[in-house]
Design a protein around this motif. Structure first.
Motif, short mmCIF file in Angstrom:
data_model
loop_
_atom_site.label_atom_id
_atom_site.label_comp_id
_atom_site.label_asym_id
_atom_site.label_seq_id
_atom_site.Cartn_x
_atom_site.Cartn_y
_atom_site.Cartn_z
N MET A 137 0.83 -1.19 0.00
CA MET A 137 0.00 0.00 0.00
C MET A 137 0.87 1.25 0.00
N GLY A 138 0.42 2.27 -0.74
CA GLY A 138 1.13 3.54 -0.79
C GLY A 138 0.79 4.39 0.43
N PRO A 139 1.33 5.62 0.46
CA PRO A 139 1.08 6.52 1.59
C PRO A 139 -0.35 7.04 1.58
N GLN A 140 -0.78 7.58 2.70
CA GLN A 140 -2.11 8.17 2.78
C GLN A 140 -2.15 9.43 1.90
N LEU A 141 -3.20 9.52 1.11
CA LEU A 141 -3.41 10.65 0.20
C LEU A 141 -4.68 11.40 0.59
N SER A 142 -4.67 12.69 0.38
CA SER A 142 -5.87 13.52 0.55
C SER A 142 -6.29 13.99 -0.83
N ARG A 143 -7.52 13.66 -1.23
CA ARG A 143 -8.01 14.01 -2.56
C ARG A 143 -9.42 14.58 -2.47
N GLU A 144 -9.65 15.69 -3.21
CA GLU A 144 -11.01 16.21 -3.34
C GLU A 144 -11.66 15.55 -4.56
N LEU A 145 -12.93 15.24 -4.43
CA LEU A 145 -13.69 14.59 -5.50
C LEU A 145 -14.92 15.43 -5.82
N PHE A 146 -15.02 15.88 -7.07
CA PHE A 146 -16.18 16.59 -7.56
C PHE A 146 -17.23 15.54 -7.90
N VAL A 147 -18.31 15.48 -7.11
CA VAL A 147 -19.34 14.46 -7.26
C VAL A 147 -20.43 15.02 -8.17
N ARG A 148 -20.57 14.42 -9.34
CA ARG A 148 -21.53 14.93 -10.34
C ARG A 148 -22.46 13.81 -10.80
N HIS A 149 -23.63 14.22 -11.25
CA HIS A 149 -24.49 13.27 -11.95
C HIS A 149 -23.79 12.86 -13.25
N ASP A 150 -24.06 11.67 -13.73
CA ASP A 150 -23.57 11.29 -15.05
C ASP A 150 -24.28 12.14 -16.09
N ALA A 151 -23.64 12.29 -17.25
CA ALA A 151 -24.15 13.16 -18.30
C ALA A 151 -24.41 12.38 -19.58
N VAL A 152 -25.26 12.95 -20.41
CA VAL A 152 -25.55 12.41 -21.73
C VAL A 152 -25.27 13.50 -22.74
N CYS A 153 -24.52 13.17 -23.79
CA CYS A 153 -24.25 14.09 -24.89
C CYS A 153 -24.65 13.40 -26.18
N VAL A 154 -25.31 14.14 -27.06
CA VAL A 154 -25.75 13.55 -28.33
C VAL A 154 -25.49 14.53 -29.47
N LEU A 155 -24.93 14.00 -30.56
CA LEU A 155 -24.69 14.76 -31.77
C LEU A 155 -25.82 14.47 -32.74
N PRO A 156 -26.76 15.40 -32.92
CA PRO A 156 -27.82 15.18 -33.91
C PRO A 156 -27.24 15.22 -35.33
N TYR A 157 -27.58 14.21 -36.10
CA TYR A 157 -27.02 14.05 -37.46
C TYR A 157 -28.14 13.74 -38.42
N ASP A 158 -28.16 14.47 -39.53
CA ASP A 158 -29.12 14.24 -40.61
C ASP A 158 -28.37 13.52 -41.73
#
Length: 199
Positions: free
Chosen positions: A35-56
Motif C-alpha cells: 500500500m502507498g502513503p495516505q493521500l488527501s483528494r477532493e472529489l467533484f461528485v456529479r451526476h452522469d451526463a448524456v451528450c448527443v450529436l444530432p445528425y441528418d
C-alpha cells in the motif's frame, strides 16, 4: 480491482449544492506492491451526463448548439461554446431518454434513432462524472433558432452545419470541448456505415 486494493480512511462532504465536493483520505495499492502513503483528494461528485450529436444522414449535416459556459470565461476569448446537445441524468431516467428529452428542450429536435458511441470519464483525476455519448438521427429541415428552458436560464442557439464544416472547426480549434470532438471524429470515421444504415 480486489476489495483491499483501495482503503478509504475517511470521507467528508465539504460542499453540497447542485454539485457536491467530497474530501477523501485514502491509500491504494502500488504497482511495485504494498500500500502507498495516505493521500488527501477532493472529489467533484456529479451526476452522469448524456451528450448527443444530432445528425441528418440525408443531407450529411450536424446540429450543434451554442451557449455560454462559465468554465470557459477566463481561459477563452469567447465563452459561448459550440457543443452537443447534453444534459445530466438527475432523475430516474435511462441515458437514451435524456438524449431524446434534451434534443427537444435544447434544439427543438426529435431524434428518430440513437447510435451509442461510447462512455467515458471526462476528468477522472478529480470528478466521478461519466458521459454517455450518442449520435442521434434527425431531420434538420427547419432546425435553428434559440431554445432552452427559461426556468433554467437556458439561452441556446442552434446551428446546422455540413459535417465537413464541423470537422474543420475541430481542426482549427473553434470546437474545443471533449464530447463534441470525440463525437465528430467518431462520425467522420463511421460516416459511411451510419449513412448506409440510416439513409
Amino acid at each position: 480491482m480486489q476489495q483491499d486494493d483501495v482503503e478509504i480512511i475517511e470521507r467528508e462532504t465539504c460542499f453540497s449544492g447542485f454539485y457536491q465536493l467530497d474530501r477523501l483520505q485514502l491509500r491504494h495499492r502500488q504497482f511495485a506492491g504494498g500500500m502507498g502513503p495516505q493521500l488527501s483528494r477532493e472529489l467533484f461528485v456529479r451526476h452522469d451526463a448524456v451528450c448527443v450529436l444530432p445528425y441528418d444522414p440525408q443531407h450529411d449535416v450536424v446540429v450543434l448548439i451554442e451557449q455560454f459556459r462559465i468554465g470557459a470565461l477566463e481561459k477563452s476569448t469567447n465563452p459561448w461554446l459550440l457543443e452537443l446537445v447534453a444534459g445530466l441524468i438527475d432523475k430516474d431516467e435511462q441515458p437514451e431518454e435524456v438524449a431524446r428529452r434534451e434534443a427537444v428542450e435544447e434544439a427543438n429536435l426529435t431524434l428518430s434513432s440513437l447510435w451509442p458511441i461510447t462512455q467515458y470519464y471526462p476528468s477522472p483525476g478529480g470528478s466521478d462524472e461519466r458521459v454517455h455519448l450518442f449520435v442521434g438521427r434527425c431531420d434538420s429541415q427547419g432546425a435553428g433558432g434559440v431554445h432552452g428552458l427559461a426556468e433554467e436560464g437556458e439561452d441556446i442557439r442552434v446551428h446546422v452545419w455540413p459535417l465537413e464544416d464541423a470537422l474543420d472547426a475541430v481542426k482549427d480549434g473553434r470546437i474545443d470541448n471533449a464530447a463534441s470532438i470525440i463525437a465528430l471524429q467518431w462520425l467522420a470515421l463511421n460516416r459511411a456505415e451510419v449513412r448506409g444504415l440510416w439513409s
